[in-house]
Design a protein around this motif. Structure first.
Motif, PDB file in Angstrom:
ATOM      1  N   ALA A  93      -1.546  14.030  35.248  1.00 14.14           N
ATOM      2  CA  ALA A  93      -2.669  14.201  34.453  1.00 14.14           C
ATOM      3  C   ALA A  93      -2.464  13.530  32.859  1.00 14.14           C
ATOM      4  O   ALA A  93      -1.493  14.004  32.394  1.00 14.14           O
ATOM      5  CB  ALA A  93      -3.007  15.836  34.474  1.00 14.14           C
ATOM      6  N   LEU A  94      -3.587  12.951  32.508  1.00 11.89           N
ATOM      7  CA  LEU A  94      -3.609  12.251  31.160  1.00 11.89           C
ATOM      8  C   LEU A  94      -4.828  12.879  30.446  1.00 11.89           C
ATOM      9  O   LEU A  94      -5.909  12.532  30.981  1.00 11.89           O
ATOM     10  CB  LEU A  94      -3.372  10.865  31.215  1.00 11.89           C
ATOM     11  N   LEU A  95      -4.653  13.156  29.143  1.00 14.12           N
ATOM     12  CA  LEU A  95      -5.599  13.214  28.189  1.00 14.12           C
ATOM     13  C   LEU A  95      -5.541  12.180  27.068  1.00 14.12           C
ATOM     14  O   LEU A  95      -4.248  11.980  26.609  1.00 14.12           O
ATOM     15  CB  LEU A  95      -5.738  14.433  27.696  1.00 14.12           C
ATOM     16  N   VAL A  96      -6.648  11.360  26.694  1.00  8.78           N
ATOM     17  CA  VAL A  96      -6.431  10.551  25.711  1.00  8.78           C
ATOM     18  C   VAL A  96      -7.536  10.645  24.618  1.00  8.78           C
ATOM     19  O   VAL A  96      -8.714  10.602  24.787  1.00  8.78           O
ATOM     20  CB  VAL A  96      -6.809   8.984  26.317  1.00  8.78           C
ATOM     21  N   ASP A 227      -7.391   1.947  19.119  1.00  9.93           N
ATOM     22  CA  ASP A 227      -8.302   3.056  18.883  1.00  9.93           C
ATOM     23  C   ASP A 227      -7.761   4.478  19.579  1.00  9.93           C
ATOM     24  O   ASP A 227      -8.490   5.509  19.253  1.00  9.93           O
ATOM     25  CB  ASP A 227      -9.510   2.830  19.901  1.00  9.93           C
ATOM     26  N   VAL A 228      -6.609   4.465  20.123  1.00  6.52           N
ATOM     27  CA  VAL A 228      -6.232   5.659  20.608  1.00  6.52           C
ATOM     28  C   VAL A 228      -5.371   6.372  19.623  1.00  6.52           C
ATOM     29  O   VAL A 228      -4.406   5.918  18.755  1.00  6.52           O
ATOM     30  CB  VAL A 228      -5.111   5.446  21.811  1.00  6.52           C
ATOM     31  N   GLN A 229      -5.586   7.920  19.600  1.00  4.79           N
ATOM     32  CA  GLN A 229      -5.142   8.584  18.344  1.00  4.79           C
ATOM     33  C   GLN A 229      -3.824   9.262  19.227  1.00  4.79           C
ATOM     34  O   GLN A 229      -2.836   9.186  18.615  1.00  4.79           O
ATOM     35  CB  GLN A 229      -5.940   9.676  18.082  1.00  4.79           C
ATOM     36  N   LYS A 230      -4.008   9.798  20.327  1.00  8.04           N
ATOM     37  CA  LYS A 230      -2.996  10.745  20.886  1.00  8.04           C
ATOM     38  C   LYS A 230      -2.978  10.530  22.344  1.00  8.04           C
ATOM     39  O   LYS A 230      -4.434  10.595  22.855  1.00  8.04           O
ATOM     40  CB  LYS A 230      -2.850  12.260  20.410  1.00  8.04           C
TER      41      LYS A 230
END
Length: 236
Positions: A93-96, A227-230
């Motif tokens: 699982a990934l959260l972006v 655009d990706v923070q974490k």
């Protein structure tokens, strides 16, 4: 000798790239914090958190001040915080978390990274439930008694306390207690190294080395996106 130099040069550029990415991420966080709570850190806990984290990555004071002024200016960029959910290869699982001035561009880029890695971008709510959204504080262990500190902080939302591999004390609170804990640490004069809202997986997945590398490659590609923070995952 030339080969050693190339390795050192590559390492140096990688360190610069990482630092630049950290500065960009914090700059966006400052922008969002100022718009939501104003430019005075004394009256804006989110901005105070950003300034603490800027110090942790050695972001120069003038860059922090410039980011605050830019957020107040007429030509300021309007950033939107967006959360994308999906699965990497092998069911990880990934959260972006992203901060973007162009959501259409961002979702296209995030989907592209997932597709290239043979993962899948999911719908809202498809993955987030597998992570706990918590506040995490890292403080210097200046000969503090952890058990005594635990008793002092229990009424301010303390959920977990322990030490990291560097010997710093790590404190975790539920998401909605973040402000209470931040104020308590400040009132007690305890020096905070970093203060962040983070996501901890409820369960983790163990993979072979080759499979784990496939997942981590996707994570790295996502983290390199402007655009990706974490990025959070549940890989063990």
């Amino acid at each position: 000798m030339g080969r050693i130099f190339e390795v050192r040069k590559s390492t140096m550029f990688a360190r610069w790239d990482k630092m630049a990415k950290q500065f960009t991420r914090i700059g966006k966080e400052i922008d969002i914090a100022v718009k939501q709570g104003g430019p005075d850190p004394n009256n804006n806990s989110a901005l105070r958190r950003c300034i603490i984290n800027a110090k942790a990555v050695n972001m120069p004071k003038d860059r922090v001040e410039a980011a605050i002024k830019r957020a107040m200016g007429k030509d300021k960029t309007d950033y939107h915080e967006m959360l994308y959910e999906g699965y990497a290869p092998h069911g990880v699982a990934l959260l972006v978390e992203t901060a973007t001035d162009n959501p259409t561009r961002t979702v296209a880029n995030v989907r592209m990274h997932f597709n290239k890695a043979h993962g899948s971008l999911g719908t809202s709510g498809s993955v987030a439930f597998t992570f706990n959204h918590v506040g995490e504080f890292k403080i210097k262990n200046n000969k503090l008694d952890i058990e005594e500190l635990e008793l002092e902080l229990i009424d301010f939302g303390l959920e977990e306390i322990g030490e990291d591999i560097e010997g710093n004390i790590v404190i975790r609170t539920p998401f909605n207690e973040f402000g209470h804990m931040s104020k308590a640490l400040e009132d007690k004069g305890i020096e905070v190294i970093t203060a962040e809202l983070t996501r901890i997986p409820v369960n983790t997945i163990e993979l072979s080395e080759d499979q784990a590398n496939e997942v981590l490659k996707l994570v790295d590609n996502l983290e390199q996106d402007d655009d990706v923070q974490k990025v959070y995952h549940n890989l063990k």
